[in-house]
Design a protein around this motif. Structure first.
Motif, PDB file in Angstrom:
ATOM      1  N   ARG A  14      21.703  35.161  35.053  1.00 37.10           N
ATOM      2  CA  ARG A  14      22.336  33.870  34.743  1.00 37.10           C
ATOM      3  C   ARG A  14      23.744  33.865  35.324  1.00 37.10           C
ATOM      4  N   THR A  53      26.133  31.766  35.141  1.00 37.92           N
ATOM      5  CA  THR A  53      27.207  31.337  34.234  1.00 37.92           C
ATOM      6  C   THR A  53      27.707  32.500  33.382  1.00 37.92           C
ATOM      7  N   LYS A  54      26.830  33.433  33.062  1.00 35.34           N
ATOM      8  CA  LYS A  54      27.215  34.563  32.207  1.00 35.34           C
ATOM      9  C   LYS A  54      27.737  35.752  33.007  1.00 35.34           C
ATOM     10  N   GLU A  55      27.299  35.887  34.240  1.00 34.82           N
ATOM     11  CA  GLU A  55      27.555  37.145  34.953  1.00 34.82           C
ATOM     12  C   GLU A  55      28.456  36.985  36.175  1.00 34.82           C
ATOM     13  N   ARG A  56      29.034  35.807  36.336  1.00 32.43           N
ATOM     14  CA  ARG A  56      29.866  35.584  37.519  1.00 32.43           C
ATOM     15  C   ARG A  56      31.237  36.248  37.371  1.00 32.43           C
ATOM     16  N   ASP A  89      36.476  33.978  41.821  1.00 33.44           N
ATOM     17  CA  ASP A  89      35.382  34.957  41.893  1.00 33.44           C
ATOM     18  C   ASP A  89      35.426  35.720  43.219  1.00 33.44           C
TER      19      ASP A  89
END
Ligand code: SF4
Length: 214
Positions: free
Chosen positions: A158, A160-163, A203
């Protein structure tokens, strides 16, 4: 056996080949049905000894016509973000998880509308991505969006969770993975586009920070 079970690029990938030979071989890949409607294979391009390898989802309309990845609007935005993040654009290699354009046509048949590749196409095309990782041997791999993340980390990924954090990458020995959004998400953002762009750059700065010291 279901037809899906036979989707696999492996028979087309030459063992131990360099990028030029891989690109030539990929032009003839029929590992899944996507080659039938697309114009051509869109293989990765960039620095063959890149320290940073970026993976998108699949070629878009312009990439399909020109045969090169990230040459459309999303590619231009990505190039700006790479530069703003302090990465050397000339020292990157860009590719996609799936090498053929998947699309549907509008009712009139004139326009081709992007359609996200499914897990079976991701899995079929992964041998090309693995071959690129072996040939380039990057220090950092950037997954641009959920599809690239799933290709590299499995279907539970996911974005959104792991970026924005360095993650292990079993497929590329010694490299770390940093996930972020796909640049097209910035172009699609209805509001706060600058904030979405700033998130992409932040990021990519994490990716720059994950490089080994010179
Ligand atoms: S999408 Fe990948 S596996 Fe499918 S035909 Fe194209 S190169 Fe081969």
């Amino acid at each position: 056996m279901r037809e899906d079970d036979r989707y696999d690029a492996t028979p087309y990938v030459p063992d131990g080949a360099g990028l030029a030979a891989l690109r030539r071989a990929a032009a003839g890949c029929e590992g899944c049905p996507l080659h039938r409607d697309a114009t051509q294979t869109v293989f990765g391009s960039g620095d063959t000894a890149a320290r940073v390898l970026l993976v998108g989802e699949q070629p878009g309309d312009q990439e399909d016509r020109r045969g090169e990845p990230f040459v459309g609007p999303a590619g231009k935005l990505l190039a700006r973000a790479i530069d703003d993040a302090g990465l050397d654009p000339a020292g990157t290699y860009v590719t996609n998880a799936v090498k053929h354009f998947k699309f549907t046509r509008t009712g009139s048949g004139k326009r081709r509308i992007h359609k996200a590749p499914g897990l079976r196409e991701l899995s079929a095309c992964k041998p090309w991505l693995l071959a690129e990782l072996r040939a380039v041997e990057p220090e950092v791999v950037v997954a641009l969006g959920a599809t690239a993340g799933k290709a590299l980390r499995g279907s539970a990924f996911r974005v959104t969770k792991e970026r924005g954090v360095p993650l292990p990458l079993p497929d590329a020995d010694g490299a770390v993975l940093v996930a972020t959004i796909h640049p097209s998400a910035v172009l699609r953002a209805d509001e706060d586009r600058e904030a979405v762009y700033a998130g992409l750059v932040a990021d990519l700065r994490v990716a720059a920070g994950a490089l080994r010291p010179d």
